[in-house]
Design a protein around this motif. Structure first.
Motif, PDB file in Angstrom:
ATOM      1  N   LYS A  30       3.520   7.747   7.766  1.00  0.00           N
ATOM      2  CA  LYS A  30       2.259   8.204   7.676  1.00  0.00           C
ATOM      3  C   LYS A  30       1.445   7.928   9.037  1.00  0.00           C
ATOM      4  O   LYS A  30       0.246   7.919   9.144  1.00  0.00           O
ATOM      5  CB  LYS A  30       1.566   7.597   6.454  1.00  0.00           C
ATOM      6  N   TYR A  31       2.246   7.173   9.888  1.00  0.00           N
ATOM      7  CA  TYR A  31       1.401   6.738  11.110  1.00  0.00           C
ATOM      8  C   TYR A  31       1.714   7.686  12.273  1.00  0.00           C
ATOM      9  O   TYR A  31       3.006   7.706  12.589  1.00  0.00           O
ATOM     10  CB  TYR A  31       1.926   5.321  11.388  1.00  0.00           C
ATOM     11  N   SER A  32       0.883   8.233  12.891  1.00  0.00           N
ATOM     12  CA  SER A  32       1.307   9.027  13.983  1.00  0.00           C
ATOM     13  C   SER A  32       1.241   8.106  15.437  1.00  0.00           C
ATOM     14  O   SER A  32       0.804   7.034  15.119  1.00  0.00           O
ATOM     15  CB  SER A  32       0.309   9.970  14.322  1.00  0.00           C
TER      16      SER A  32
ATOM     17  N   PRO B 233       0.826  -1.003   0.055  1.00  0.00           N
ATOM     18  CA  PRO B 233       0.131   0.171  -0.144  1.00  0.00           C
ATOM     19  C   PRO B 233       0.899   1.524   0.070  1.00  0.00           C
ATOM     20  O   PRO B 233       1.897   1.121   0.715  1.00  0.00           O
ATOM     21  CB  PRO B 233      -0.736   0.052   1.430  1.00  0.00           C
ATOM     22  N   LEU B 234       0.511   2.128  -0.717  1.00  0.00           N
ATOM     23  CA  LEU B 234       1.239   3.668  -0.700  1.00  0.00           C
ATOM     24  C   LEU B 234       0.483   4.761  -0.350  1.00  0.00           C
ATOM     25  O   LEU B 234      -0.832   4.959  -0.913  1.00  0.00           O
ATOM     26  CB  LEU B 234       2.030   3.686  -1.972  1.00  0.00           C
ATOM     27  N   TYR B 235       0.813   5.460   0.521  1.00  0.00           N
ATOM     28  CA  TYR B 235      -0.013   6.806   0.805  1.00  0.00           C
ATOM     29  C   TYR B 235       0.901   7.968   0.801  1.00  0.00           C
ATOM     30  O   TYR B 235       1.851   8.061   1.487  1.00  0.00           O
ATOM     31  CB  TYR B 235      -0.611   6.682   2.004  1.00  0.00           C
TER      32      TYR B 235
ATOM     33  N   ALA C 113      15.343   1.543   7.743  1.00  0.00           N
ATOM     34  CA  ALA C 113      14.851   2.831   7.862  1.00  0.00           C
ATOM     35  C   ALA C 113      14.212   3.094   6.368  1.00  0.00           C
ATOM     36  O   ALA C 113      14.254   2.471   5.290  1.00  0.00           O
ATOM     37  CB  ALA C 113      16.140   3.844   7.804  1.00  0.00           C
ATOM     38  N   ARG C 114      13.325   4.127   6.589  1.00  0.00           N
ATOM     39  CA  ARG C 114      12.744   4.693   5.461  1.00  0.00           C
ATOM     40  C   ARG C 114      13.714   5.131   4.413  1.00  0.00           C
ATOM     41  O   ARG C 114      14.570   5.791   4.770  1.00  0.00           O
ATOM     42  CB  ARG C 114      11.634   5.756   5.748  1.00  0.00           C
ATOM     43  N   VAL C 115      13.188   4.726   3.003  1.00  0.00           N
ATOM     44  CA  VAL C 115      14.118   5.203   2.045  1.00  0.00           C
ATOM     45  C   VAL C 115      14.193   6.749   1.734  1.00  0.00           C
ATOM     46  O   VAL C 115      14.830   7.376   1.665  1.00  0.00           O
ATOM     47  CB  VAL C 115      13.867   4.706   0.688  1.00  0.00           C
TER      48      VAL C 115
ATOM     49  N   ASP D  57       5.361  -3.213   3.142  1.00  0.00           N
ATOM     50  CA  ASP D  57       5.165  -1.836   3.235  1.00  0.00           C
ATOM     51  C   ASP D  57       5.731  -1.093   1.830  1.00  0.00           C
ATOM     52  O   ASP D  57       6.659  -1.473   1.236  1.00  0.00           O
ATOM     53  CB  ASP D  57       5.572  -1.130   4.204  1.00  0.00           C
ATOM     54  N   GLY D  58       4.935  -0.163   1.404  1.00  0.00           N
ATOM     55  CA  GLY D  58       5.281   0.479   0.099  1.00  0.00           C
ATOM     56  C   GLY D  58       6.672   1.264   0.293  1.00  0.00           C
ATOM     57  O   GLY D  58       7.161   1.744  -0.796  1.00  0.00           O
ATOM     58  N   ASP D  59       6.911   1.624   1.439  1.00  0.00           N
ATOM     59  CA  ASP D  59       7.902   2.601   1.805  1.00  0.00           C
ATOM     60  C   ASP D  59       9.529   1.830   1.883  1.00  0.00           C
ATOM     61  O   ASP D  59      10.273   2.172   2.057  1.00  0.00           O
ATOM     62  CB  ASP D  59       8.003   3.311   2.876  1.00  0.00           C
TER      63      ASP D  59
HETATM   64  N1  UDP Z   1      -0.168   3.761   4.431  1.00  0.00           N
HETATM   65  C1  UDP Z   1      -1.157   3.875   3.836  1.00  0.00           C
HETATM   66  N2  UDP Z   1      -2.272   4.436   4.149  1.00  0.00           N
HETATM   67  C2  UDP Z   1      -2.052   5.221   5.341  1.00  0.00           C
HETATM   68  C3  UDP Z   1      -0.960   5.204   6.052  1.00  0.00           C
HETATM   69  C4  UDP Z   1       0.022   4.323   5.517  1.00  0.00           C
HETATM   70  O1  UDP Z   1      -1.388   3.025   2.776  1.00  0.00           O
HETATM   71  O2  UDP Z   1      -3.368   5.842   5.855  1.00  0.00           O
HETATM   72  C5  UDP Z   1       1.201   2.983   4.102  1.00  0.00           C
HETATM   73  C6  UDP Z   1       2.412   3.863   3.518  1.00  0.00           C
HETATM   74  O3  UDP Z   1       2.372   4.557   2.544  1.00  0.00           O
HETATM   75  C7  UDP Z   1       3.430   2.751   3.974  1.00  0.00           C
HETATM   76  C8  UDP Z   1       2.615   1.601   4.684  1.00  0.00           C
HETATM   77  O4  UDP Z   1       1.394   2.043   4.586  1.00  0.00           O
HETATM   78  O5  UDP Z   1       3.818   2.076   2.703  1.00  0.00           O
HETATM   79  C9  UDP Z   1       3.438   2.032   6.070  1.00  0.00           C
HETATM   80  O6  UDP Z   1       3.019   3.277   6.570  1.00  0.00           O
HETATM   81  P1  UDP Z   1       4.321   4.278   7.509  1.00  0.00           P
HETATM   82  O7  UDP Z   1       5.729   3.669   6.757  1.00  0.00           O
HETATM   83  O8  UDP Z   1       3.840   5.406   7.335  1.00  0.00           O
HETATM   84  O9  UDP Z   1       4.440   3.547   8.782  1.00  0.00           O
HETATM   85  P2  UDP Z   1       5.525   3.095   9.654  1.00  0.00           P
HETATM   86  O10 UDP Z   1       6.339   2.261   8.868  1.00  0.00           O
HETATM   87  O11 UDP Z   1       6.046   4.309  10.077  1.00  0.00           O
HETATM   88  O12 UDP Z   1       4.899   2.346  10.796  1.00  0.00           O
END
Ligand code: UDP
Ligand code: MG
Length: 333
Positions: A214-216, A18-20, A207-209, A103-105
């Motif tokens: 997107k997660y608070s 998923p990507l946002y 780590a993120r590229v 994860d898309g990131d």
């Molecule tokens: N993502 C999404 N919808 C949202 C929030 C996040 O599709 O409302 C995707 C985001 O693009 C990413 C993945 O879910 O590819 C994980 O999110 P993020 O990296 O922000 O979370 P973390 O890795 O920091 O827990």
């Protein structure tokens, strides 16, 4: 819904991400996914879900899917959140064997697919990633740690700690999860609920590229809360127990004071009765709330309309009955 029906798909494996608002990451993600696809012996598809981004992410995903038939893209009409974006992607799976959710990131390396696949070949229906070390801040790490331990302690499910949605699941597990129509979806809990053989693989979470999370913290707390509420009856049971305990203590105390008054005539009048009655009635109130909670729990569980159980094997007339894993409705494969 699931596209499993008639014609057999040419794809054996699928990668779902998923990507946002990830325009800063998309080109790198596509480059690495291309490399993984090229390296796989089995035909593999990629499902990319745009979760209502306001940047150029959907455009980039659509361009890719139009140019390369190994890619599907699903563009959601608005931001529905990570969980529902994954659910949307799962519902269009064509691959017949297994689904790799990342994860898309690129924090979950897609290059690990062969490693996960190896476990799958050993007979595991679910292979989930276990984060060895988090490259996030102390606050977030502590929050994660506590959330996992709490959910594990409360939930009536064996939820593996330090694992997220990053996993390889068999097609039948994906079908089963698709067949759970519950609107409040805690995917890792649903995945654990399905059963079969499950195992974890430790991995280094990168780590993120590029771009930001997107997660608070707030969203993380909501996710943890969802895990506890959706998979545990303990909060409601706790009310019932507290009520039962108060009533028992109050009654015991009342009986004790009555006997003591009868024998020794030394109990202060008024005050004792007040305390005992107050505890008693609070207890009765708690007990009543708990009992109402039990009914609500049953309604809650029922409204999920999940299959009641999942059958692994069924032998009849001296042979295994195939294609049977749900106890109600027609399974999708
Ligand atoms: N993502 C999404 N919808 C949202 C929030 C996040 O599709 O409302 C995707 C985001 O693009 C990413 C993945 O879910 O590819 C994980 O999110 P993020 O990296 O922000 O979370 P973390 O890795 O920091 O827990
Ligand atoms: Mg991330």
């Amino acid at each position: 819904m699931p596209a499993s029906s008639s014609s057999r798909s040419a794809f054996e494996l699928a990668i779902l991400a998923p990507l946002y608002n990830e325009e800063a990451v998309v080109s790198e993600t596509l480059r690495r996914l291309d490399a993984v696809l090229d390296s796989m012996a089995q035909p593999t598809e990629v499902i990319l879900v745009d979760d209502g981004s306001s940047d150029s992410t959907p455009l980039l995903l659509q361009q890719k899917a139009l140019a390369d038939s190994r890619y599907q893209c699903v563009l959601l009409s608005r931001n529905f959140g990570h969980t529902l974006a994954l659910s949307a992607g799962m519902s269009v799976i064509r691959a017949t064997e297994a689904l790799f959710i990342i994860d898309g990131d690129l924090q979950d390396p897609p290059e690990l697919l062969p490693t996960f696949l190896q476990k799958f070949r050993e007979g595991y229906d679910v292979v989930y990633g276990i984060r060895r070390q988090r490259k996030e801040g102390l606050l977030k790490r502590t929050a994660y740690h506590m959330a996992y331990r709490m959910i594990r302690a409360f939930a009536s499910l064996d939820l593996p700690p330090d694992s997220g949605d990053f996993a390889l699941v068999s097609r039948r597990v994906a079908d089963l999860m698709n067949a759970m129509p519950e609107s409040s979806r805690y995917l890792r809990g649903m995945r654990a609920w399905v059963g079969f053989k499950q195992t974890g693989i430790e991995y280094e979470r990168s780590a993120r590229v590029a771009g930001d999370t997107k997660y608070s913290l707030n969203a993380l707390i909501r996710l943890a809360f969802k895990g506890i509420i959706n998979f545990s009856e303990l909060p409601v049971r706790f009310i019932t127990w507290a009520g039962g305990l108060s009533v028992t203590l109050a009654l015991a105390y009342l009986i004790y004071t009555v006997i003591r008054q009868w024998l020794y005539h030394d109990v202060p009048s008024g005050f004792t009765a007040l305390v005992a009655l107050s505890v008693l009635f609070h207890g009765v109130t708690l007990l009543s709330i708990g009992l109402i909670g039990e009914y609500i729990l049953r309604i809650f569980m029922q409204q999920k309309r999940r299959p009641l159980f999942v059958v692994r094997t069924h032998v009849r007339d001296g042979m295994p009955v195939s294609d049977l894993h749900l106890n109600h409705s027609s399974p999708s494969s």
